[in-house]
Design a protein around this motif. Sequence first.
Motif, PDB file in Angstrom:
ATOM      1  N   PRO A 209     -34.673 -31.369  -4.847  1.00 50.49           N
ATOM      2  CA  PRO A 209     -34.128 -32.048  -6.026  1.00 50.49           C
ATOM      3  C   PRO A 209     -32.646 -32.369  -5.891  1.00 50.49           C
ATOM      4  O   PRO A 209     -32.174 -33.323  -6.490  1.00 50.49           O
ATOM      5  CB  PRO A 209     -34.351 -31.038  -7.160  1.00 50.49           C
ATOM      6  N   VAL A 210     -31.930 -31.607  -5.107  1.00 54.02           N
ATOM      7  CA  VAL A 210     -30.505 -31.842  -4.925  1.00 54.02           C
ATOM      8  C   VAL A 210     -30.231 -32.416  -3.538  1.00 54.02           C
ATOM      9  O   VAL A 210     -29.486 -33.371  -3.375  1.00 54.02           O
ATOM     10  CB  VAL A 210     -29.712 -30.534  -5.147  1.00 54.02           C
ATOM     11  N   SER A 211     -30.875 -31.842  -2.532  1.00 46.68           N
ATOM     12  CA  SER A 211     -30.604 -32.260  -1.152  1.00 46.68           C
ATOM     13  C   SER A 211     -31.245 -33.593  -0.828  1.00 46.68           C
ATOM     14  O   SER A 211     -30.784 -34.312   0.055  1.00 46.68           O
ATOM     15  CB  SER A 211     -31.129 -31.203  -0.174  1.00 46.68           C
ATOM     16  N   GLY A 212     -32.344 -33.929  -1.506  1.00 43.49           N
ATOM     17  CA  GLY A 212     -33.094 -35.132  -1.142  1.00 43.49           C
ATOM     18  C   GLY A 212     -33.906 -34.949   0.130  1.00 43.49           C
ATOM     19  O   GLY A 212     -34.605 -35.873   0.558  1.00 43.49           O
ATOM     20  N   LEU A 213     -33.814 -33.780   0.748  1.00 40.83           N
ATOM     21  CA  LEU A 213     -34.547 -33.536   1.992  1.00 40.83           C
ATOM     22  C   LEU A 213     -36.028 -33.289   1.688  1.00 40.83           C
ATOM     23  O   LEU A 213     -36.362 -32.741   0.636  1.00 40.83           O
ATOM     24  CB  LEU A 213     -33.990 -32.307   2.704  1.00 40.83           C
TER      25      LEU A 213
ATOM     26  N   ILE B 201     -33.829 -25.970  -6.176  1.00 42.01           N
ATOM     27  CA  ILE B 201     -35.070 -26.031  -5.407  1.00 42.01           C
ATOM     28  C   ILE B 201     -36.320 -26.164  -6.276  1.00 42.01           C
ATOM     29  O   ILE B 201     -37.242 -26.904  -5.954  1.00 42.01           O
ATOM     30  CB  ILE B 201     -35.217 -24.730  -4.559  1.00 42.01           C
ATOM     31  N   LEU B 202     -36.343 -25.442  -7.415  1.00 42.43           N
ATOM     32  CA  LEU B 202     -37.635 -25.240  -8.076  1.00 42.43           C
ATOM     33  C   LEU B 202     -38.129 -26.463  -8.851  1.00 42.43           C
ATOM     34  O   LEU B 202     -39.331 -26.715  -8.894  1.00 42.43           O
ATOM     35  CB  LEU B 202     -37.561 -24.024  -9.009  1.00 42.43           C
ATOM     36  N   TYR B 203     -37.212 -27.205  -9.506  1.00 46.38           N
ATOM     37  CA  TYR B 203     -37.659 -28.251 -10.431  1.00 46.38           C
ATOM     38  C   TYR B 203     -36.951 -29.564 -10.175  1.00 46.38           C
ATOM     39  O   TYR B 203     -35.786 -29.589  -9.795  1.00 46.38           O
ATOM     40  CB  TYR B 203     -37.384 -27.826 -11.881  1.00 46.38           C
ATOM     41  N   SER B 204     -37.665 -30.651 -10.450  1.00 44.62           N
ATOM     42  CA  SER B 204     -36.995 -31.938 -10.458  1.00 44.62           C
ATOM     43  C   SER B 204     -36.366 -32.143 -11.837  1.00 44.62           C
ATOM     44  O   SER B 204     -36.925 -31.714 -12.846  1.00 44.62           O
ATOM     45  CB  SER B 204     -37.990 -33.063 -10.148  1.00 44.62           C
ATOM     46  N   ALA B 205     -35.202 -32.717 -11.863  1.00 45.92           N
ATOM     47  CA  ALA B 205     -34.522 -33.036 -13.119  1.00 45.92           C
ATOM     48  C   ALA B 205     -33.536 -34.154 -12.804  1.00 45.92           C
ATOM     49  O   ALA B 205     -33.038 -34.248 -11.677  1.00 45.92           O
ATOM     50  CB  ALA B 205     -33.781 -31.816 -13.670  1.00 45.92           C
ATOM     51  N   SER B 206     -33.237 -34.974 -13.810  1.00 46.27           N
ATOM     52  CA  SER B 206     -32.350 -36.120 -13.560  1.00 46.27           C
ATOM     53  C   SER B 206     -30.941 -35.669 -13.206  1.00 46.27           C
ATOM     54  O   SER B 206     -30.229 -36.363 -12.487  1.00 46.27           O
ATOM     55  CB  SER B 206     -32.302 -37.016 -14.801  1.00 46.27           C
TER      56      SER B 206
ATOM     57  N   PRO C  14     -29.606 -29.394   8.856  1.00 51.46           N
ATOM     58  CA  PRO C  14     -30.605 -29.319   7.787  1.00 51.46           C
ATOM     59  C   PRO C  14     -31.532 -30.519   7.864  1.00 51.46           C
ATOM     60  O   PRO C  14     -31.083 -31.657   7.799  1.00 51.46           O
ATOM     61  CB  PRO C  14     -29.748 -29.340   6.510  1.00 51.46           C
ATOM     62  N   GLY C  15     -32.787 -30.271   8.058  1.00 52.78           N
ATOM     63  CA  GLY C  15     -33.748 -31.361   8.164  1.00 52.78           C
ATOM     64  C   GLY C  15     -34.762 -31.301   7.043  1.00 52.78           C
ATOM     65  O   GLY C  15     -35.201 -32.325   6.523  1.00 52.78           O
TER      66      GLY C  15
END
Length: 693
Positions: free
Chosen positions: A387-391, A323-328, A548-549
Amino acid sequence: MSTNLDPGAVGAPRPRIEGPLKVTGVARYAADVPMPDLAHGWLVTAPISRGRIRDIDASTALGMPGVLGVLDHRNAPRLNPRAGNYFGPDGSMQLLQDDVIPYAGRPVALAVAETPEQARAAAAALRVTYDVEPHDLDFSLEHPAARPASTAFGPEADTGDVDAELSASAVVVDERYRTPEESHSALEPHAATVWWDGGQVYAVDANQGAFSVAEVLAALWSIDRERVHIRAEHVGGGFGGKGACGPQVILGSMASARFGRPVRVVLTRAQVFEATASRPPTDQLVRIGADADGRLRAIHHRPAYALSPLAEYIEWCTEQAKILYSASAIRTQLTAVPLDILPPASMRGPGATPGSFALESAIDEVAERLDIDPLELRLRNQPTVGPVSGLPFSSRRLVSCLREGARRFGWATRDRRPRGRREGPLLIGTGMATTSFGAGVFPSTASITAEADGTFTVSVGASDIGTGARTVLTAVAADALGVGTELVRIRIGDSDLGMAWGAGGSRGTTSWSFAITEAARKLRENLGDPARPVTATVDTTTMIDYRPGRERQTYSAVFAEVTVDPSTGEVRVRRLLGMFAVGRVINPLLARSQVIGGMIMGLSMALHEENVRDPRTGRQTNGDFAGYHVAAHADVPDVEADFVPDYEPQDPSGFNGLGEIGTAGTAAAIANAVWHATGTRQRILPIRLDRVL
Ligand code: MOS
């Protein structure tokens, strides 16, 4: 003059409705309710971590004054072995059903007598012998029994190629962090007053959700839920430790059935430590890779926690890494290690609190190695979507928390080099951390009656464990009804009030408020009807959309200043400031009280709290308030906490969640401040004197 900008009761700083009842001693807790013909039960617990009961010799105890009898596995009523909870059957609740000892502190008998003193004396006179088997409390991520944790709370993250991103990184932090087993330490020990009447069981019990306790107790006794009546009107703290159907009410119901009288069971403080629940220890590997400009390329979080084979449990340490950070690349691997340990339970920001200690310490280490301000590093890596869900995110006011917290704390003038500030013999350091905690809503029912006298009675199976739930729900109901709070009477803490979520997961207030708001809407449609009383009842089960939206979370930024005495290793927290984004704040006075309490728990975790076990027996050696240190007044500085303006669009009233977010994040902020003061990383909690020196 009020500075409240909300037009109604929501937003106004009102003290707790039941405050006068509590300070005058009128409020009755589970061990206080008067009850005619009351008998008292006293627990006897196992001093070994694994084995079998060889024999229980009750002959002396049974001859003692006032003793009604002794319950043990040979004569106790049989319980339904399939009874459980969310995860399925839960063996931790199968008390006195067999001779097996699965952990130290397991109740093996209940002495029942006319007075508590007689029951205690009888318990002490029981001769219990054991066949001891070797136990295993040797917790680590590499334990041979380690296995993937349940993914019932959500799938693991596995985006991108972690190893490739780490190889391409300018700096890599690859460290291990540990947190100890900890205890909830609510002021009120677990207690229940229980009686049977006409095939129905009644209890006044210390718990965090009367309805769910009633459901579980009904399952244990294989009777209809309607035949179980649990009241929990006043509860002296829970923090997750009173979330379950506790040993006090299970054993009390067995003794009451057996002896045909009301029975009260009050756990001693030591029994609360050894026989209720704890937060499991964690052992966490964190690998983070970043470019020279501070952009994160990879986050790999691999935490292990201990649990008991008696019951599935998830210490969800990996949520923040998603949740907290964007990372590749982001990878999480949550690992469960079954041991002969007290079955763990949620405690004060379960998962997030130990998990963010590791993650937010590691982020600080990345900032150190890149020589970038740790606040700036966080700002550079804020994601625009999950960052993981893309939501998409629902309200995400974390940057506001960071910027406003930094402004109030005076972060901008900080020299980020460690060991640079001294005052006399003391080293001074500052540190910060952020965190998130999942928010949402669970089904509940609520009824509102428009009384003939123009007042309104609101009934909801909510639980007030000291947070002020009564007070905030009164405000919510008043606004939903469009009347003043003086016209609203609230009834909570009773399983007969209907299905409701408990005080847990930071989802109580949203869940109950949603039901109240919908019941008020329904009632107002009927208010044209001149006949009073009129009642509207709503069950929100079918109104809640579980698809999940959006990523729905609460957020915090915590800043700490510490002093470290290099000659003794003593760490003192001198300043603590938290900025929080929790949705619309219902009552700023009580909200502040909650997050300050949470931050103090985080301070306590950072510096003091730790269950210590004797490796020979597995028993906790510090299971009391003399040995288990919690932060006392002298440990706590003036704590500053405030809220950024926030409104959660997925909630009809803008509410989001409050409670656990106060605790999570604080320990990392303090550990990071200790590094800044001393130049030494603290990767093992608590930050004891010997670890600082
Ligand atoms: Mo909270 S740890 O869900 O009581």
